[in-house]
Design a protein around this motif. Structure first.
Motif, PDB file in Angstrom:
ATOM      1  N   LYS A   1       0.826  -1.209   0.000  1.00 28.10           N
ATOM      2  CA  LYS A   1       0.000   0.000   0.000  1.00 28.10           C
ATOM      3  C   LYS A   1       0.860   1.259   0.000  1.00 28.10           C
ATOM      4  O   LYS A   1       0.526   2.260  -0.649  1.00 28.10           O
ATOM      5  N   ALA A   2       1.966   1.230   0.736  1.00 30.06           N
ATOM      6  CA  ALA A   2       2.871   2.384   0.746  1.00 30.06           C
ATOM      7  C   ALA A   2       3.471   2.595  -0.643  1.00 30.06           C
ATOM      8  O   ALA A   2       3.540   3.723  -1.144  1.00 30.06           O
ATOM      9  N   SER A   3       3.897   1.508  -1.286  1.00 26.70           N
ATOM     10  CA  SER A   3       4.452   1.604  -2.642  1.00 26.70           C
ATOM     11  C   SER A   3       3.420   2.143  -3.618  1.00 26.70           C
ATOM     12  O   SER A   3       3.734   2.963  -4.484  1.00 26.70           O
ATOM     13  N   GLU A   4       2.177   1.691  -3.458  1.00 24.40           N
ATOM     14  CA  GLU A   4       1.104   2.140  -4.342  1.00 24.40           C
ATOM     15  C   GLU A   4       0.856   3.642  -4.187  1.00 24.40           C
ATOM     16  O   GLU A   4       0.678   4.356  -5.180  1.00 24.40           O
ATOM     17  N   GLN A   5       0.854   4.119  -2.939  1.00 19.77           N
ATOM     18  CA  GLN A   5       0.631   5.545  -2.713  1.00 19.77           C
ATOM     19  C   GLN A   5       1.721   6.390  -3.359  1.00 19.77           C
ATOM     20  O   GLN A   5       1.448   7.445  -3.925  1.00 19.77           O
ATOM     21  N   ILE A   6       2.954   5.923  -3.264  1.00 20.82           N
ATOM     22  CA  ILE A   6       4.083   6.680  -3.799  1.00 20.82           C
ATOM     23  C   ILE A   6       4.069   6.705  -5.329  1.00 20.82           C
ATOM     24  O   ILE A   6       4.474   7.687  -5.955  1.00 20.82           O
ATOM     25  N   SER A   7       3.580   5.630  -5.937  1.00 17.34           N
ATOM     26  CA  SER A   7       3.632   5.515  -7.398  1.00 17.34           C
ATOM     27  C   SER A   7       2.437   6.132  -8.101  1.00 17.34           C
ATOM     28  O   SER A   7       2.439   6.264  -9.325  1.00 17.34           O
ATOM     29  N   GLN A   8       1.395   6.504  -7.353  1.00 19.14           N
ATOM     30  CA  GLN A   8       0.197   7.059  -7.977  1.00 19.14           C
ATOM     31  C   GLN A   8       0.454   8.432  -8.583  1.00 19.14           C
ATOM     32  O   GLN A   8       1.369   9.143  -8.173  1.00 19.14           O
ATOM     33  N   ARG A   9      -0.391   8.787  -9.538  1.00 21.05           N
ATOM     34  CA  ARG A   9      -0.315  10.119 -10.128  1.00 21.05           C
ATOM     35  C   ARG A   9      -0.686  11.160  -9.067  1.00 21.05           C
ATOM     36  O   ARG A   9      -1.547  10.906  -8.233  1.00 21.05           O
ATOM     37  N   PHE A  10      -0.036  12.282  -9.105  1.00 18.79           N
ATOM     38  CA  PHE A  10      -0.219  13.344  -8.096  1.00 18.79           C
ATOM     39  C   PHE A  10       0.175  12.859  -6.704  1.00 18.79           C
ATOM     40  O   PHE A  10      -0.311  13.384  -5.701  1.00 18.79           O
ATOM     41  N   SER A  11       1.032  11.836  -6.626  1.00 18.83           N
ATOM     42  CA  SER A  11       1.326  11.214  -5.335  1.00 18.83           C
ATOM     43  C   SER A  11       1.970  12.170  -4.338  1.00 18.83           C
ATOM     44  O   SER A  11       1.614  12.172  -3.154  1.00 18.83           O
ATOM     45  N   THR A  12       2.912  12.991  -4.783  1.00 22.64           N
ATOM     46  CA  THR A  12       3.628  13.852  -3.839  1.00 22.64           C
ATOM     47  C   THR A  12       2.682  14.795  -3.119  1.00 22.64           C
ATOM     48  O   THR A  12       2.673  14.864  -1.875  1.00 22.64           O
TER      49      THR A  12
END
Length: 402
Positions: A247-258
């Motif tokens: 889930k952490a990896s998914e959050q970081i890789s999503q568009r507009f993640s930062t």
């Protein structure tokens, strides 16, 4: 107003009626004293193979042997995370089991108690400088990972303001107060204990994954911390810990993640009104990209401001009016409003307020969109035909609190 293709998009959107399960997590006051004591007894084990943070992109930090200068303590062999086995193909851990009543045991216990007191005071005062002085005053650099885990654990069952304060404190403390090595050890131990933490805090998996994603964005954890360090650590091989990593990896890789990770718990340099407006705008913009109705509903629920839903309606209507002639935005956004209206998540009063506010702004909108009035009339007609909005009388003296 809608073309045949856009009508199909609208109809496809309103079919997405999955009701997300929004469970209320219990407060610490609802947890029995025995369970709280059991938590303290069951989270004594610290066994990691991570070392210093290293340079950005350097994955070697995940494979450094723990040495006697940075001891790994297991206070209780009954701990579900305890593992005394050694894998010859992987890192060999040198464990030191603390005996109750020994000097080392008492030092660790005293450090944890002092850390908890420091964190409690910090949550009340939000004084980062004072918290730093108190932590340094403990003069136990090898125990700093305990502080990292305790800080986040105490924030889990509190509000978004405390969660944001915890992330801000860790960012301020790295690396001058808490070293990269200790920071990583704290997060690894936190992930390893998530199976027990979720008994008291049902959304522990999601929240801890967000803390890890925030740590990566804030540059206090390596970029590959979740997918390399956590995924490969022997104490984090349980399904819950692995879910945290994914889930952490998914959050970081999503568009507009930062931007999304940075503001996961709000904008605390803004007023509650400004925070809510910003969150609603982000919700609608990301919904236009993802078309994920369930996620939009979850975020609206998490905002927990039902008396401000008219702002969501207003922003959605303005986006429709300002969209390009051939854009699918009107169909997508109207579909969302239809779902929210039918489910009762946005009340008829809030829907009417939103439409009324746009009607009052139509002259200003016409300065940028010459045919704004005509487009708004088309939207109102379509909303009425699809039973997305039926006007209700509003008592102007009835001002619902924000």
């Amino acid at each position: 107003m809608l073309t045949a293709d856009q009508r199909k998009i609208f109809e496809k959107t309103i079919k997405k009626r999955e009701l997300a399960s929004f469970g209320r997590k219990p407060s610490l006051g609802e947890i029995t004293d025995n369970r709280w004591l059991d938590w303290h007894k069951g989270h004594k084990h610290v066994q990691v193979k991570v070392s210093g943070r290293g340079r950005k992109g350097d994955e070697s930090a995940a494979n450094v042997l723990v040495d006697d200068q940075s001891p790994v303590y297991a206070l209780d062999k009954g701990d579900p995370n305890y593992d005394s086995t050694e894998d010859a193909e992987k890192t060999v851990f040198r464990e030191k089991t603390l005996i109750q009543g020994s000097e080392a045991y008492d030092r660790v216990k005293a450090y944890k108690m002092a850390s908890e007191a420091t964190i409690e005071e910090y949550f009340d005062s939000n004084d980062i400088a004072e918290a730093g002085l108190r932590l340094r005053g403990l003069e136990e650099p090898l125990y700093e990972h305990f502080f990292v885990k305790k800080l986040i654990t105490m924030a889990l069952d509190r509000g978004n303001r405390e969660k944001e304060a915890a992330s801000a404190l860790l960012s301020a403390f790295y690396p001058s107060v808490i070293s990269g090595k200790q920071m990583m050890r704290g997060f690894v131990d936190l992930a390893a204990s998530v199976h027990d933490l979720k008994l008291d805090v049902p959304d522990a998996i999601e929240t801890i994954s967000t803390f890890i994603a925030r740590g990566v964005v804030d540059d206090i954890l390596p970029p590959k911390f979740a997918e390399v360090t956590l995924a490969g650590d022997p104490t984090c091989q349980g399904p819950d810990a692995q879910t945290v990593a994914s889930k952490a990896s998914e959050q970081i890789s999503q568009r507009f993640s930062t931007d999304r990770v940075l503001h996961a718990w709000g904008h605390f340099d803004k007023t509650p009104y400004e925070q809510a407006k910003t969150e609603l705008e982000m919700l609608l913009k990301e919904y236009l990209e993802s078309h994920d109705v369930t996620e939009a509903r979850r975020r609206l629920h998490d905002l927990a401001k039902p008396f401000f839903h008219h702002e969501l309606v207003k922003k959605a209507l303005v986006m429709m009016i300002e969209s390009d002639k051939d854009s699918n935005a009107p169909a997508i956004l109207l579909g969302l409003l239809h779902v929210l209206n039918n489910s009762g998540e946005v009340s008829a009063v809030q829907m009417t307020k939103g439409f009324t506010r746009v009607g009052n702004l139509i002259e200003d909108l016409s300065l940028d969109v010459p045919n704004a009035k005509e487009r708004f009339e088309e939207i109102k007609k379509l909303a009425h035909e699809t039973e997305t909005h039926v006007s209700v009388l509003i008592d102007d003296s009835d001002r619902e609190a924000f």
